[in-house]
Design a protein around this motif. Structure first.
Motif, PDB file in Angstrom:
ATOM      1  N   HIS A 156      25.117   3.903  21.924  1.00 23.63           N
ATOM      2  CA  HIS A 156      23.692   3.572  21.977  1.00 23.63           C
ATOM      3  C   HIS A 156      23.275   3.000  20.625  1.00 23.63           C
ATOM      4  N   LEU A 205      24.993   6.148  32.906  1.00 20.83           N
ATOM      5  CA  LEU A 205      23.693   5.693  32.425  1.00 20.83           C
ATOM      6  C   LEU A 205      23.861   4.262  31.922  1.00 20.83           C
ATOM      7  N   TYR A 207      22.119   0.095  31.365  1.00 15.03           N
ATOM      8  CA  TYR A 207      20.932  -0.699  31.032  1.00 15.03           C
ATOM      9  C   TYR A 207      21.050  -2.020  31.775  1.00 15.03           C
ATOM     10  N   TRP A 218      16.656   1.252  32.404  1.00 15.52           N
ATOM     11  CA  TRP A 218      17.784   2.176  32.452  1.00 15.52           C
ATOM     12  C   TRP A 218      17.951   2.698  33.879  1.00 15.52           C
ATOM     13  N   ASP A 241      13.589   5.127  31.906  1.00 19.89           N
ATOM     14  CA  ASP A 241      13.725   4.772  30.497  1.00 19.89           C
ATOM     15  C   ASP A 241      14.530   5.844  29.769  1.00 19.89           C
ATOM     16  N   PHE A 247      16.151  10.962  29.250  1.00 18.18           N
ATOM     17  CA  PHE A 247      15.952  10.022  30.356  1.00 18.18           C
ATOM     18  C   PHE A 247      14.724  10.450  31.141  1.00 18.18           C
TER      19      PHE A 247
END
Length: 476
Positions: A156, A205, A207, A218, A241, A247
């Motif tokens: 990330h 997870l 994007y 997300w 998001d 999350f």
């Protein structure tokens, strides 16, 4: 397919999909792209046709179509079996495992012991050909949760740390790490959201771009077993998001969004290191996976699919599009922008070989009720597009070999608001159906008594018109 099996004529062996040369396969694991190679690791039992002590099998491809099967990558040890997980390229050597100029690959997986699951890592300094387990395993001990597995990890950038999504029974936990070895708990999600008909597994997870907009969202992927919309295992997802710690979904607690309404798409996760999000799933269902009537091998993967989102009045839905390699040779069987079919005049098209694909575009962006039937001697698989009930039905009750499990014969349904176009990929033992540019998807296995040699389009109205219909066979 496995390139070493090109000449194999084994019944039900897929051509457009990966299957192991022998024995049992389930979840895709460790999907990572590095130096022109897509690595596919997978849950594998190298000594049996049914599920058993789990290893990580391994295959590589340059085009997500033709696969080279490599030796088993990870074996069970004193900490347990090697359950599902992920892999990343540690470009900045945060782990300190890199030994030479070659970037180090790090696998993050679940060690499954007797009623004790914990997370461990291994690393490779030779492009994934050999692996060394970390001497400090496990990197996340079990905190007292029975189902505590399937770590999916990515870097990330905004928070400058590795993020892990981990399935924990009825919810997902998130962890963060600077180096893949030391992990801190961040947050959890899901106890009161989505479907809870079974255990949550195999999170991811990601994007994703929203098509037609300068926006990304997300998406949290969660496999569920059982509890799928048509029975058994399936994949749900949540849009929202993520800020590097938490999350937050934009869905209501009771909302259920399904990635694939078919019976046979499970445990799908994305490749790490690709420019666009691409995923693949296990093409089976836990209700009958151990009984499917294949020989030598049992289980295969879906076609690889790109991922994006569609914004429909403030609700975001997954879009999946099949990746068809340029290496595949296609032969045109039928193409027309004028033909139609009706009550007294079904359209019948002979199919010389499998696999094949159908592209259909309806006139005026919509359609009447009609059925596409795949036929062979002793085999009928019917796909009905029902305008009245606004649903698709896949009937495989007469699709050939259906007697190996009481759970297999089924009529499976998927709600749709319209039918504008469809793409159907038919391999030796599966169909993958993509509707309206991949907004609606169904994946179904079937085991025909004889090869499919006819496609029939029929309807109960006087005439059904289409804009364009194309059918092509596929060859390696």
């Amino acid at each position: 397919m496995n390139k070493d099996l090109k000449m194999e004529k084994e019944t039900f062996r897929p051509i457009c999909h990966f299957s192991p040369s022998k024995h049992w396969i389930n979840d895709p694991n460790g999907l990572v792209y590095y130096k022109g190679e897509y690595h596919l690791f997978y849950q594998y039992h190298p000594h049996s046709m049914v599920w058993g002590p789990m290893h990580w099998g391994h295959a590589v491809s340059t085009d997500l179509c033709e696969w080279e099967e490599l030796p088993v990558a990870l074996y069970p040890d004193e900490l347990g079996q090697i359950f599902s997980g992920s892999a990343v390229v540690d470009w900045h050597n945060t782990s300190g495992f890199q030994e030479g100029e070659e970037a180090v690959l790090v696998a993050i997986f679940t060690h499954h012991g007797e009623d004790n699951e914990k997370q461990s890592i291994a690393y490779s300094n030779d492009s994934g050909r050999s692996w060394m387990k970390y001497e400090g395993n496990p990197v996340i001990p079990n905190p007292g949760i029975k189902d505590f597995r399937d770590p999916k990890v990515f870097w990330h950038e905004e928070s400058s740390k590795w993020i892990m999504s981990l399935a924990c029974g009825d919810h997902i936990q998130f962890y963060g790490s600077p180096n893949l070895k030391e992990w801190d708990y961040l947050s959890s999600f899901g106890e009161t959201y989505g479907g809870h008909g079974g255990v949550w597994e195999c999170p991811d997870l990601i994007y994703l771009d929203v098509e037609g907009e300068e926006l990304k969202k997300w998406v949290l992927i969660v496999s569920l077993n059982p509890g799928g919309p048509n029975g058994g295992s399936a994949i749900q997802y949540f849009t929202g998001d993520f800020d590097g710690t938490t999350f937050v979904t934009d869905q209501k607690e009771e909302d259920e969004k399904w990635a694939d309404w078919g019976r046979d798409f499970y445990a799908a996760v994305t490749w790490s290191g690709t420019e666009q999000p691409v995923w693949i799933g296990w093409m089976n269902n836990w209700e009958y996976a151990n009984q499917t009537p294949t020989a030598e091998f049992r289980g295969s993967m879906s076609i690889a699919r790109t991922l994006s989102l569609e914004n429909k009045q403030g609700n975001y839905y997954l879009i999946q599009k099949p990746l068809m390699s340029n290496r595949l040779k296609k032969q045109l069987i039928f193409s027309s922008d004028q033909a139609d079919f009706g009550l007294e005049s079904p359209l019948n098209i002979k199919i010389p070989a499998l696999p094949f694909m159908i592209d259909l575009e309806m006139k005026d962006g919509n359609s009447p009720t009609f059925t596409v039937s795949l036929k062979g001697k002793g085999t009928l698989l019917a796909i009905t597009f029902d305008q009245t009930s606004q649903q698709v039905r896949v009937d495989r009750t007469k699709s050939g070999r259906v007697d190996f499990s009481e759970h297999f014969p089924s009529i499976d349904t998927m709600p749709i608001d319209s039918l504008k176009d469809m793409f159907l990929l038919v391999d030796h033992a599966s169909i993958e159906l993509f509707i309206n540019g991949g907004r609606y998807v169904m994946t179904e296995s079937f085991y025909p008594a004889s090869s499919i040699d006819l496609v029939e389009f029929n309807t109960s109205i006087e005439q059904a018109d289409y804009e364009q219909l194309t059918i092509q066979t596929i060859h390696m």
